[in-house]
Write a protein that holds these residues in place. Structure first.
Motif, PDB file in Angstrom:
ATOM      1  N   LEU A 145       4.268  -5.501  -3.306  1.00 51.70           N
ATOM      2  CA  LEU A 145       2.999  -4.839  -3.584  1.00 51.70           C
ATOM      3  C   LEU A 145       2.828  -3.703  -2.585  1.00 51.70           C
ATOM      4  O   LEU A 145       2.729  -3.932  -1.380  1.00 51.70           O
ATOM      5  N   LEU A 146       2.848  -2.475  -3.075  1.00 49.74           N
ATOM      6  CA  LEU A 146       2.767  -1.293  -2.216  1.00 49.74           C
ATOM      7  C   LEU A 146       1.321  -0.812  -2.139  1.00 49.74           C
ATOM      8  O   LEU A 146       0.792  -0.220  -3.086  1.00 49.74           O
ATOM      9  N   THR A 147       0.671  -1.091  -1.009  1.00 52.43           N
ATOM     10  CA  THR A 147      -0.719  -0.699  -0.825  1.00 52.43           C
ATOM     11  C   THR A 147      -0.819   0.733  -0.298  1.00 52.43           C
ATOM     12  O   THR A 147       0.181   1.352   0.056  1.00 52.43           O
ATOM     13  N   HIS A 148      -2.056   1.247  -0.254  1.00 49.19           N
ATOM     14  CA  HIS A 148      -2.318   2.608   0.207  1.00 49.19           C
ATOM     15  C   HIS A 148      -1.573   3.652  -0.640  1.00 49.19           C
ATOM     16  O   HIS A 148      -1.175   4.709  -0.154  1.00 49.19           O
ATOM     17  N   ALA A 149      -1.393   3.327  -1.920  1.00 49.47           N
ATOM     18  CA  ALA A 149      -0.726   4.268  -2.822  1.00 49.47           C
ATOM     19  C   ALA A 149      -1.547   5.544  -2.985  1.00 49.47           C
ATOM     20  O   ALA A 149      -1.004   6.602  -3.304  1.00 49.47           O
ATOM     21  N   ASP A 150      -2.856   5.455  -2.723  1.00 51.54           N
ATOM     22  CA  ASP A 150      -3.710   6.637  -2.810  1.00 51.54           C
ATOM     23  C   ASP A 150      -3.313   7.689  -1.775  1.00 51.54           C
ATOM     24  O   ASP A 150      -3.407   8.893  -2.026  1.00 51.54           O
ATOM     25  N   LYS A 151      -2.836   7.227  -0.611  1.00 46.22           N
ATOM     26  CA  LYS A 151      -2.404   8.173   0.428  1.00 46.22           C
ATOM     27  C   LYS A 151      -1.104   8.859   0.024  1.00 46.22           C
ATOM     28  O   LYS A 151      -0.891  10.036   0.327  1.00 46.22           O
ATOM     29  N   ALA A 152      -0.234   8.118  -0.670  1.00 47.82           N
ATOM     30  CA  ALA A 152       0.994   8.731  -1.184  1.00 47.82           C
ATOM     31  C   ALA A 152       0.654   9.767  -2.249  1.00 47.82           C
ATOM     32  O   ALA A 152       1.268  10.841  -2.317  1.00 47.82           O
ATOM     33  N   GLU A 153      -0.352   9.447  -3.090  1.00 50.41           N
ATOM     34  CA  GLU A 153      -0.789  10.395  -4.120  1.00 50.41           C
ATOM     35  C   GLU A 153      -1.362  11.665  -3.485  1.00 50.41           C
ATOM     36  O   GLU A 153      -1.108  12.777  -3.948  1.00 50.41           O
ATOM     37  N   GLU A 154      -2.143  11.479  -2.414  1.00 50.71           N
ATOM     38  CA  GLU A 154      -2.728  12.626  -1.720  1.00 50.71           C
ATOM     39  C   GLU A 154      -1.647  13.536  -1.138  1.00 50.71           C
ATOM     40  O   GLU A 154      -1.844  14.751  -1.003  1.00 50.71           O
ATOM     41  N   ALA A 155      -0.503  12.930  -0.797  1.00 54.84           N
ATOM     42  CA  ALA A 155       0.619  13.707  -0.269  1.00 54.84           C
ATOM     43  C   ALA A 155       1.448  14.346  -1.372  1.00 54.84           C
ATOM     44  O   ALA A 155       2.464  15.008  -1.101  1.00 54.84           O
ATOM     45  N   GLY A 156       1.042  14.135  -2.638  1.00 52.35           N
ATOM     46  CA  GLY A 156       1.712  14.779  -3.761  1.00 52.35           C
ATOM     47  C   GLY A 156       2.771  13.951  -4.444  1.00 52.35           C
ATOM     48  O   GLY A 156       3.549  14.478  -5.242  1.00 52.35           O
ATOM     49  N   PHE A 157       2.804  12.636  -4.161  1.00 52.89           N
ATOM     50  CA  PHE A 157       3.827  11.781  -4.753  1.00 52.89           C
ATOM     51  C   PHE A 157       3.276  10.988  -5.932  1.00 52.89           C
ATOM     52  O   PHE A 157       2.326  10.227  -5.785  1.00 52.89           O
TER      53      PHE A 157
END
Length: 214
Positions: A145-157
């Motif tokens: 379970l990969l949490t903080h996916a929102d931060k990865a999205e904010e980085a453009g991923f």
């Protein structure tokens, strides 16, 4: 099983300090059973079981809606800032036997942060820890379970771009668990719709296992 119109699913949550492990448990339960906050040390020191209310609209059986109840066992982090590996192992092993000894465990959720790299040593220690606790078939019953996916999205991923750029260590771990993984957006994790999406994905993995338990 409470009755024929209800299904109970059992989860245990593992992860390092500050990965969002207890928050994941709360998200799945739709509650705030587990203490979860930012801290310079490990927050969870004891295993504890949380039980959800009846959840509707997630699963159907033979054309009829079936109620779902979720049980989540929260565990101390490993490595832990104040407990030894032996202490954590003993606590978790005892709790698994106490809470899930009769019904069995459907899935172990290994919580990692999507916004932090996974190092080889950390991965190896985690794999050894899971093997010791769950036995040789741990891979069949583990979901990353990969949490903080929102931060990865904010980085453009996007999820696809993230996995394409992921370290060989993370990709090897995902391969080990037969690519059973879920991205969790922490900003949306308390939203009912997001919870339903995550639960449906986890139930899909359980069906792949033909509802076998550990």
């Amino acid at each position: 099983m409470a009755d024929s119109s209800e299904k109970t699913i059992n989860f245990v949550v593992f992860g390092r300090t500050q990965t969002g492990k207890s928050a994941v448990g709360n998200s799945l339960l739709g509650s705030s059973d587990f203490e979860s906050h930012c801290s310079p040390s490990s927050v969870t020191t004891q295993c504890s079981l949380g039980r959800s209310c009846r959840i509707s609209g997630i699963i159907r059986s033979k054309g009829h809606e079936q109620g779902l109840r979720v049980q989540v066992l929260d565990t101390p982090a490993y490595p832990h800032t104040s407990l030894s590996k032996e202490q954590v192992t003993d606590k978790v092993r005892s709790a698994l036997a106490h809470y899930f000894g009769k019904e069995g465990l459907h899935l172990a959720l290994l919580v990692l942060r999507a916004d932090l790299p996974l190092c080889l040593d950390e991965s190896n220690h985690t794999i050894q820890f899971m093997q010791e606790l769950l036995g040789p078939t741990w891979k069949d019953f583990t979901v990353v379970l990969l949490t903080h996916a929102d931060k990865a999205e904010e980085a453009g991923f996007s999820e696809e771009a993230y996995l394409h750029s992921a370290s060989s260590t993370l990709l090897s771990l995902l391969s080990l668990v037969q690519h059973k993984y879920v991205f969790l957006n922490n900003q949306k994790s308390i939203i009912k719709e997001e919870r339903a999406i995550v639960l449906r994905k986890l139930l899909g993995f359980i069906r792949q296992n033909n509802y076998r338990v550990l």
